[in-house]
Design a protein around this motif. Sequence first.
Motif, PDB file in Angstrom:
ATOM      1  N   UNK A 245      21.718  52.438  42.064  1.00  0.00           N
ATOM      2  CA  UNK A 245      21.329  53.519  41.145  1.00  0.00           C
ATOM      3  C   UNK A 245      21.145  54.839  41.898  1.00  0.00           C
ATOM      4  N   UNK A 246      20.550  54.787  43.077  1.00  0.00           N
ATOM      5  CA  UNK A 246      20.356  56.003  43.871  1.00  0.00           C
ATOM      6  C   UNK A 246      21.691  56.642  44.228  1.00  0.00           C
ATOM      7  N   UNK A 247      22.642  55.824  44.619  1.00  0.00           N
ATOM      8  CA  UNK A 247      23.972  56.342  44.936  1.00  0.00           C
ATOM      9  C   UNK A 247      24.650  56.923  43.701  1.00  0.00           C
ATOM     10  N   UNK A 248      24.406  56.291  42.555  1.00  0.00           N
ATOM     11  CA  UNK A 248      24.963  56.805  41.304  1.00  0.00           C
ATOM     12  C   UNK A 248      24.466  58.216  41.032  1.00  0.00           C
ATOM     13  N   UNK A 249      23.166  58.428  41.152  1.00  0.00           N
ATOM     14  CA  UNK A 249      22.591  59.750  40.895  1.00  0.00           C
ATOM     15  C   UNK A 249      23.081  60.775  41.906  1.00  0.00           C
ATOM     16  N   UNK A 250      23.108  60.416  43.174  1.00  0.00           N
ATOM     17  CA  UNK A 250      23.538  61.366  44.198  1.00  0.00           C
ATOM     18  C   UNK A 250      25.004  61.754  44.019  1.00  0.00           C
ATOM     19  N   UNK A 251      25.827  60.785  43.676  1.00  0.00           N
ATOM     20  CA  UNK A 251      27.238  61.105  43.450  1.00  0.00           C
ATOM     21  C   UNK A 251      27.412  61.948  42.191  1.00  0.00           C
ATOM     22  N   UNK A 252      26.582  61.685  41.186  1.00  0.00           N
ATOM     23  CA  UNK A 252      26.645  62.494  39.968  1.00  0.00           C
ATOM     24  C   UNK A 252      26.290  63.953  40.290  1.00  0.00           C
ATOM     25  N   UNK A 253      25.234  64.136  41.071  1.00  0.00           N
ATOM     26  CA  UNK A 253      24.843  65.491  41.473  1.00  0.00           C
ATOM     27  C   UNK A 253      25.988  66.165  42.223  1.00  0.00           C
ATOM     28  N   UNK A 254      26.575  65.458  43.156  1.00  0.00           N
ATOM     29  CA  UNK A 254      27.685  66.014  43.952  1.00  0.00           C
ATOM     30  C   UNK A 254      28.852  66.426  43.060  1.00  0.00           C
ATOM     31  N   UNK A 255      29.175  65.596  42.077  1.00  0.00           N
ATOM     32  CA  UNK A 255      30.363  65.824  41.265  1.00  0.00           C
ATOM     33  C   UNK A 255      30.124  66.749  40.075  1.00  0.00           C
ATOM     34  N   UNK A 256      28.851  66.989  39.727  1.00  0.00           N
ATOM     35  CA  UNK A 256      28.570  67.735  38.500  1.00  0.00           C
ATOM     36  C   UNK A 256      27.803  69.032  38.721  1.00  0.00           C
ATOM     37  N   UNK A 257      27.457  69.354  39.938  1.00  0.00           N
ATOM     38  CA  UNK A 257      26.683  70.587  40.132  1.00  0.00           C
ATOM     39  C   UNK A 257      27.519  71.827  39.857  1.00  0.00           C
ATOM     40  N   UNK A 258      28.844  71.660  39.900  1.00  0.00           N
ATOM     41  CA  UNK A 258      29.720  72.766  39.549  1.00  0.00           C
ATOM     42  C   UNK A 258      29.537  73.952  40.472  1.00  0.00           C
ATOM     43  N   UNK A 259      29.384  75.141  39.892  1.00  0.00           N
ATOM     44  CA  UNK A 259      29.253  76.355  40.702  1.00  0.00           C
ATOM     45  C   UNK A 259      27.813  76.627  41.096  1.00  0.00           C
ATOM     46  N   UNK A 260      26.902  75.759  40.685  1.00  0.00           N
ATOM     47  CA  UNK A 260      25.486  75.929  41.005  1.00  0.00           C
ATOM     48  C   UNK A 260      25.164  75.334  42.375  1.00  0.00           C
ATOM     49  N   UNK A 261      24.167  75.919  43.034  1.00  0.00           N
ATOM     50  CA  UNK A 261      23.817  75.465  44.373  1.00  0.00           C
ATOM     51  C   UNK A 261      22.695  74.429  44.379  1.00  0.00           C
ATOM     52  N   UNK A 262      21.843  74.448  43.355  1.00  0.00           N
ATOM     53  CA  UNK A 262      20.638  73.628  43.364  1.00  0.00           C
ATOM     54  C   UNK A 262      20.568  72.797  42.089  1.00  0.00           C
ATOM     55  N   UNK A 263      19.985  71.612  42.204  1.00  0.00           N
ATOM     56  CA  UNK A 263      20.004  70.646  41.101  1.00  0.00           C
ATOM     57  C   UNK A 263      18.641  69.979  40.971  1.00  0.00           C
ATOM     58  N   UNK A 264      18.264  69.703  39.726  1.00  0.00           N
ATOM     59  CA  UNK A 264      17.121  68.853  39.416  1.00  0.00           C
ATOM     60  C   UNK A 264      17.531  67.941  38.264  1.00  0.00           C
ATOM     61  N   UNK A 265      16.830  66.829  38.125  1.00  0.00           N
ATOM     62  CA  UNK A 265      17.250  65.796  37.165  1.00  0.00           C
ATOM     63  C   UNK A 265      16.105  65.448  36.227  1.00  0.00           C
ATOM     64  N   UNK A 266      16.432  65.380  34.934  1.00  0.00           N
ATOM     65  CA  UNK A 266      15.498  64.857  33.936  1.00  0.00           C
ATOM     66  C   UNK A 266      16.041  63.513  33.484  1.00  0.00           C
ATOM     67  N   UNK A 267      15.387  62.428  33.921  1.00  0.00           N
ATOM     68  CA  UNK A 267      15.950  61.098  33.751  1.00  0.00           C
ATOM     69  C   UNK A 267      15.307  60.292  32.633  1.00  0.00           C
ATOM     70  N   UNK A 268      16.051  59.333  32.157  1.00  0.00           N
ATOM     71  CA  UNK A 268      15.549  58.379  31.165  1.00  0.00           C
ATOM     72  C   UNK A 268      15.038  57.150  31.911  1.00  0.00           C
ATOM     73  N   UNK A 269      13.945  56.589  31.446  1.00  0.00           N
ATOM     74  CA  UNK A 269      13.406  55.415  32.147  1.00  0.00           C
ATOM     75  C   UNK A 269      12.950  54.313  31.194  1.00  0.00           C
ATOM     76  N   UNK A 270      12.934  54.527  29.909  1.00  0.00           N
ATOM     77  CA  UNK A 270      12.598  53.517  28.915  1.00  0.00           C
ATOM     78  C   UNK A 270      12.966  54.062  27.534  1.00  0.00           C
ATOM     79  N   UNK A 271      13.045  53.276  26.463  1.00  0.00           N
ATOM     80  CA  UNK A 271      12.722  51.851  26.405  1.00  0.00           C
ATOM     81  C   UNK A 271      13.885  50.914  26.715  1.00  0.00           C
ATOM     82  N   UNK A 272      15.133  51.372  26.564  1.00  0.00           N
ATOM     83  CA  UNK A 272      16.256  50.456  26.759  1.00  0.00           C
ATOM     84  C   UNK A 272      16.733  50.400  28.204  1.00  0.00           C
ATOM     85  N   UNK A 273      16.250  51.305  29.029  1.00  0.00           N
ATOM     86  CA  UNK A 273      16.732  51.383  30.403  1.00  0.00           C
ATOM     87  C   UNK A 273      16.547  50.056  31.132  1.00  0.00           C
TER      88      UNK A 273
END
Length: 494
Positions: A245-273
Amino acid sequence: MNNMPNVKIGVVAVSRDCFPESLSVDRRKALIAAYTKKYGAEHIYECPVCIVESEIHMVQALEDIKKAGCNALCVYLGNFGPEISETLLAKHFDGPKMFCAAAEESGNSLLDGRGDAYCGMLNASYNLQLRNVKAYIPEYPVGDAEDCADMIHEFEPIARAVIALSDLKIISFGPRPMNFLACNAPIKQLYNLGVEIEENSELDLFEAFNKHAGDSRIPEVVADMEKELGAGNKKPEVLEKLAQYELTLKDWVRDHKGYRKYVAIAGKCWPAFQTQFGFVPCYVNSRLTGEGIPVSCEVDIYGCLSEFIGTVVSEDVVTLLDINNSVPKDMYNEEIKGKTDYTLEDTFMGFHCGNTCSRKLAFCEMRNQKIMARALPVEVTNGTLEGDIAPGEITFYRLQSTADNKLRAYIAQGEVLDVRTKSFGSIGVFAIPEMGRFYRHWLIEKGFPHHGAVAFGHFGKSLFEVFKYIGVDVDEIGYNQPAGVRYPTENPWR
């Protein structure tokens, strides 16, 4: 922590043409020398091309500091200063700016050596308002070289936050859990702040997670987790999934940050997670936050934004906690009363399932999420980092957009007490002076959600200036009023 900008402040001295230019030259040199001696030369640049007396000088200075790579500006009034040219400099500089002014050095130099910068600051401030130019002006903006060096240093975290927000993308996954409407997130104010947001489905995240099954990097991440947890590694069977899961998030950040330099994440953690992923993500959230990429729980977008601001201001790890439960009277009487000046109403417990970085915990263990395990199989609720938050100074704060798109915030300084919580999750006993009144007459009265960001140290001064700079009305920035200062809604016969 590399998810934030480095600040380089260009110092441009100005002078009114009816004053000796040497006043500004000598005072600028003294200021740079004082700053460098105390804080080093990494974050400051002395503009040498000219003292700004005219619009032509303004253009020359602007080109020079841009060429030098400055992303913040200090306009230094070495004497009265030219109100038009100096404010045009601020207007045309693309980045945060501040103004400060030179104090007179000696009673023996008030004939030919008097600069009148105290007076000049008034005209500069008025002209900034006429031009609708935002600038940071210190609480007392006039001082000698050492004083002004301190002012510039205090500007650094403010500038860093303003720059970072202009290049931030928040990545969110899924809608908020049911009954979490309090964490509403009107995105209009994000755009007003210059923040981009990418909203994704939980299915998008689940698909990406499944594609990372068997990733060759998983064993290395597991080994790093084992090293961090040490004897607290009580759920080794879940580490492989957490690493995936950690690698999934880091790769998502790498591939989706686009033209932006800095990233933060608002994640889902329940109820179906838990039932679909087979774990809870708290520990991974704590690890990314520890690396300078804040991850908020329960898709709390403004909580995520608040965490990021605190990370950039403090240059340290932050966390996001529920303003959760009261301290029992028996615990207060046994552990706090008589040992501190805090009343029972000054205290509360800040809690989340397990998202706080291990470096900010007095002790920690990998556990299952107790609340979720009441209704689900234990094996799908593993993945939290449990432990008491380490005692020390804190700042509890939040920036929020209301449902009608108004920015509102709060800041309260206090501490985590050295008291065992006797509970579960990432949790601490917090003490904030006059918290009970603040809780009732600002947090409740103004409709804040239960999540608050926590910076580890006292950063109220910088956060207050950041909120002002980015456009929060000062009447909408709440703080814990001292005893004797009544909130507008507070019953005077309390």
